[in-house]
Design a protein around this motif. Structure first.
Motif, PDB file in Angstrom:
ATOM      1  N   GLU A  87     -58.699 -57.878-110.011  1.00 48.70           N
ATOM      2  CA  GLU A  87     -60.071 -57.947-110.140  1.00 48.70           C
ATOM      3  C   GLU A  87     -60.746 -57.945-108.742  1.00 48.70           C
ATOM      4  OE1 GLU A  87     -60.058 -62.854-111.773  1.00 48.70           O
ATOM      5  OE2 GLU A  87     -59.507 -62.794-109.371  1.00 48.70           O
ATOM      6  N   ARG A  88     -60.591 -56.117-108.564  1.00 47.45           N
ATOM      7  CA  ARG A  88     -60.765 -55.723-106.944  1.00 47.45           C
ATOM      8  C   ARG A  88     -62.097 -54.535-107.430  1.00 47.45           C
ATOM      9  NH1 ARG A  88     -57.098 -52.597-104.981  1.00 47.45           N
ATOM     10  NH2 ARG A  88     -55.858 -52.326-106.799  1.00 47.45           N
ATOM     11  N   PHE A  89     -62.207 -54.378-108.843  1.00 53.25           N
ATOM     12  CA  PHE A  89     -63.590 -53.481-108.562  1.00 53.25           C
ATOM     13  C   PHE A  89     -64.964 -53.640-109.943  1.00 53.25           C
ATOM     14  CE2 PHE A  89     -59.062 -51.681-108.510  1.00 53.25           C
ATOM     15  CZ  PHE A  89     -60.059 -50.454-108.025  1.00 53.25           C
ATOM     16  N   GLY A  90     -65.873 -52.458-109.500  1.00 54.31           N
ATOM     17  CA  GLY A  90     -67.098 -53.880-110.722  1.00 54.31           C
ATOM     18  C   GLY A  90     -66.573 -52.670-111.840  1.00 54.31           C
ATOM     19  N   LYS A  91     -68.216 -53.403-112.999  1.00 52.38           N
ATOM     20  CA  LYS A  91     -68.146 -53.591-113.804  1.00 52.38           C
ATOM     21  C   LYS A  91     -67.594 -51.420-114.611  1.00 52.38           C
ATOM     22  CE  LYS A  91     -71.846 -53.376-116.133  1.00 52.38           C
ATOM     23  NZ  LYS A  91     -73.212 -53.287-116.093  1.00 52.38           N
ATOM     24  N   THR A  92     -68.358 -50.904-113.746  1.00 54.18           N
ATOM     25  CA  THR A  92     -67.998 -49.243-114.619  1.00 54.18           C
ATOM     26  C   THR A  92     -66.754 -48.885-114.127  1.00 54.18           C
ATOM     27  OG1 THR A  92     -70.502 -48.809-113.679  1.00 54.18           O
ATOM     28  CG2 THR A  92     -68.410 -47.226-114.050  1.00 54.18           C
ATOM     29  N   ILE A 112     -64.902 -50.248-116.933  1.00 57.54           N
ATOM     30  CA  ILE A 112     -64.896 -49.894-117.913  1.00 57.54           C
ATOM     31  C   ILE A 112     -63.887 -47.938-118.430  1.00 57.54           C
ATOM     32  CG2 ILE A 112     -66.849 -49.452-119.960  1.00 57.54           C
ATOM     33  CD1 ILE A 112     -68.469 -50.807-118.472  1.00 57.54           C
ATOM     34  N   ASP A 113     -64.428 -47.280-117.127  1.00 61.47           N
ATOM     35  CA  ASP A 113     -63.335 -45.877-116.511  1.00 61.47           C
ATOM     36  C   ASP A 113     -62.101 -46.464-117.084  1.00 61.47           C
ATOM     37  OD1 ASP A 113     -65.798 -45.092-116.933  1.00 61.47           O
ATOM     38  OD2 ASP A 113     -65.841 -44.901-114.149  1.00 61.47           O
ATOM     39  N   HIS A 114     -61.398 -47.220-116.822  1.00 66.78           N
ATOM     40  CA  HIS A 114     -60.569 -47.803-116.511  1.00 66.78           C
ATOM     41  C   HIS A 114     -60.012 -48.415-117.911  1.00 66.78           C
ATOM     42  CE1 HIS A 114     -56.099 -49.498-115.937  1.00 66.78           C
ATOM     43  NE2 HIS A 114     -56.538 -51.278-116.538  1.00 66.78           N
ATOM     44  N   LEU A 115     -60.716 -49.006-118.886  1.00 66.18           N
ATOM     45  CA  LEU A 115     -60.787 -49.118-120.693  1.00 66.18           C
ATOM     46  C   LEU A 115     -60.434 -47.840-121.441  1.00 66.18           C
ATOM     47  CD1 LEU A 115     -62.780 -52.621-120.769  1.00 66.18           C
ATOM     48  CD2 LEU A 115     -60.666 -52.460-121.517  1.00 66.18           C
ATOM     49  N   LEU A 116     -61.390 -47.035-120.882  1.00 69.25           N
ATOM     50  CA  LEU A 116     -61.373 -45.463-121.193  1.00 69.25           C
ATOM     51  C   LEU A 116     -60.313 -44.348-121.038  1.00 69.25           C
ATOM     52  CD1 LEU A 116     -65.064 -45.822-121.549  1.00 69.25           C
ATOM     53  CD2 LEU A 116     -64.183 -45.853-123.632  1.00 69.25           C
ATOM     54  N   GLY A 117     -59.125 -44.944-119.695  1.00 71.44           N
ATOM     55  CA  GLY A 117     -58.878 -44.031-119.628  1.00 71.44           C
ATOM     56  C   GLY A 117     -59.497 -42.734-118.788  1.00 71.44           C
ATOM     57  N   ARG A 118     -60.391 -43.012-118.243  1.00 69.07           N
ATOM     58  CA  ARG A 118     -61.585 -41.929-117.760  1.00 69.07           C
ATOM     59  C   ARG A 118     -61.799 -42.157-115.896  1.00 69.07           C
ATOM     60  NH1 ARG A 118     -66.389 -41.170-121.909  1.00 69.07           N
ATOM     61  NH2 ARG A 118     -65.662 -41.225-123.860  1.00 69.07           N
ATOM     62  N   SER A 163     -50.601 -51.085-117.833  1.00 72.47           N
ATOM     63  CA  SER A 163     -50.539 -51.520-119.202  1.00 72.47           C
ATOM     64  C   SER A 163     -51.668 -51.354-120.104  1.00 72.47           C
ATOM     65  CB  SER A 163     -49.926 -53.025-120.236  1.00 72.47           C
ATOM     66  OG  SER A 163     -50.552 -54.033-119.412  1.00 72.47           O
ATOM     67  N   THR A 164     -53.085 -51.975-119.160  1.00 72.82           N
ATOM     68  CA  THR A 164     -54.215 -51.165-119.788  1.00 72.82           C
ATOM     69  C   THR A 164     -55.035 -50.233-119.368  1.00 72.82           C
ATOM     70  OG1 THR A 164     -55.229 -52.580-117.768  1.00 72.82           O
ATOM     71  CG2 THR A 164     -55.029 -54.464-119.130  1.00 72.82           C
ATOM     72  N   TRP A 165     -53.757 -49.177-119.026  1.00 78.68           N
ATOM     73  CA  TRP A 165     -54.782 -47.907-118.477  1.00 78.68           C
ATOM     74  C   TRP A 165     -55.104 -47.056-119.985  1.00 78.68           C
ATOM     75  CZ3 TRP A 165     -57.418 -44.645-115.548  1.00 78.68           C
ATOM     76  CH2 TRP A 165     -57.909 -43.022-116.373  1.00 78.68           C
ATOM     77  N   ALA A 166     -56.770 -46.465-120.329  1.00 82.80           N
ATOM     78  CA  ALA A 166     -56.613 -46.014-122.029  1.00 82.80           C
ATOM     79  C   ALA A 166     -56.900 -47.318-123.174  1.00 82.80           C
ATOM     80  CB  ALA A 166     -56.065 -44.814-121.565  1.00 82.80           C
ATOM     81  N   ILE A 167     -56.917 -48.493-122.741  1.00 83.15           N
ATOM     82  CA  ILE A 167     -56.216 -49.377-124.139  1.00 83.15           C
ATOM     83  C   ILE A 167     -57.396 -48.933-124.462  1.00 83.15           C
ATOM     84  CG2 ILE A 167     -57.032 -51.911-122.963  1.00 83.15           C
ATOM     85  CD1 ILE A 167     -54.238 -52.744-124.423  1.00 83.15           C
ATOM     86  N   THR A 203     -62.706 -46.981-127.764  1.00 88.93           N
ATOM     87  CA  THR A 203     -64.051 -47.762-128.374  1.00 88.93           C
ATOM     88  C   THR A 203     -65.062 -46.717-127.924  1.00 88.93           C
ATOM     89  OG1 THR A 203     -62.835 -50.135-128.830  1.00 88.93           O
ATOM     90  CG2 THR A 203     -65.751 -49.789-127.863  1.00 88.93           C
ATOM     91  N   GLY A 204     -66.275 -46.961-127.618  1.00 87.36           N
ATOM     92  CA  GLY A 204     -67.425 -46.616-127.182  1.00 87.36           C
ATOM     93  C   GLY A 204     -68.032 -46.858-126.294  1.00 87.36           C
ATOM     94  N   GLN A 205     -68.330 -45.959-124.701  1.00 92.79           N
ATOM     95  CA  GLN A 205     -68.761 -46.224-123.425  1.00 92.79           C
ATOM     96  C   GLN A 205     -69.845 -48.104-123.507  1.00 92.79           C
ATOM     97  OE1 GLN A 205     -70.053 -43.632-120.932  1.00 92.79           O
ATOM     98  NE2 GLN A 205     -69.523 -44.662-118.892  1.00 92.79           N
TER      99      GLN A 205
END
Length: 261
Positions: free
Chosen positions: A73-78, A81-87, A99-103, A107-109
């Motif tokens: 819970e240490r980051f903002g929305k962008t 989302i970058d973490h989820l996308l692996g970017r 385990s959630t890196w690029a998971i 799905t599109g940004q």
């Protein structure tokens, strides 16, 4: 005190946006906006009578909530989302090992932004103002656990502006820019259905929308009806459409390719 006031204002603004552009009953959102908990659907507003196209975002919601939790819970929305996308730029080893890196790379940004915003509307995620650098945090613990356990279904509206402009807005390469925001499988089904419709329209010498409107095909692509009863539940599919096109539509969905009817 100023930060608390700002946090309340941000929450109200998100609720107002949800009321105007969401998938939830408008009267229900107005009552929530003015602080009424447990407000029920009115059943008579435009969204109740003609529900917009939505997609099941329960699994993506679980991924987003897990990502926020794993990131502490240490980051903002962008950044989430970058973490989820692996970017994430210059990602650190500790983050890439989560385990959630690029998971959510499938799905599109834009879809992730819609999903995260919806989770905020629902109070499943909240923003800490953090002196002007908002941090995304988990919301109501019981509600979050219900999503994790699959007891609470999350449905997100297909972005109205992008979906509505889909037939008209094209990039310089001729591709439909709005469709790029959809999941790959949904986009493929939608394009297959449009190809089928184009051929039928040519055969009958009528405009394609006479057969089915784009928004109807999009909802079919999202819901993937398996039988006539489910197909009849799609907005814009009346009995005459069922009788004339129902079997062909189900066959297109089943085969995943355009067929000659």
């Amino acid at each position: 005190m100023a930060e608390e006031v700002k946090a309340v204002q941000v929450k109200k603004a998100r609720q107002l946006f949800a009321m105007l552009d969401g998938a939830t009953c408008r009267a229900q959102m107005v009552r929530r906006y003015f602080g009424e908990d447990g407000a029920e659907r009115c059943g008579v507003c435009d969204l109740c009578l003609d529900p917009p196209a939505v997609f099941d975002a329960t699994v993506p919601a679980q991924k987003a909530l897990a990502a926020v939790q794993r990131l502490g819970e240490r980051f903002g929305k962008t950044r989430v989302i970058d973490h989820l996308l692996g970017r994430t730029k210059d990602v650190q080893p500790w983050e890439a090992a989560l385990s959630t890196w690029a998971i959510g790379a499938d799905t599109g940004q834009h879809s992730w932004r819609d999903i995260v915003d919806h989770l905020m509307f629902e109070g499943l995620l909240v923003e800490d103002p953090n002196e002007g650098k908002p941090l995304v945090m988990l919301g109501d613990p019981e509600a979050v656990r219900a999503v994790y356990r699959g007891e609470r279904r999350i449905e997100v509206r297909v972005a109205a502006a992008r979906a509505a402009s889909a037939p008209r807005e094209r990039t310089r390469t001729g591709r439909n820019a709005a469709l790029e925001t959809l999941d790959t499988d949904v986009r493929a089904r939608f394009e297959t259905l449009r190809a089928w419709r184009r051929d039928r329209a040519a055969e009958q010498r009528v405009p394609p929308y006479v057969i089915f409107q784009d928004k109807t095909l999009l909802e079919i692509a999202i819901k993937q009806p398996r039988d006539m009863t489910a197909l009849a539940g799609v907005s814009g599919v009346g009995q005459s459409k069922i009788d004339r096109y129902g079997p062909a539509v189900l066959e297109v969905l089943r085969l995943g390719v355009d067929i000659d009817r």
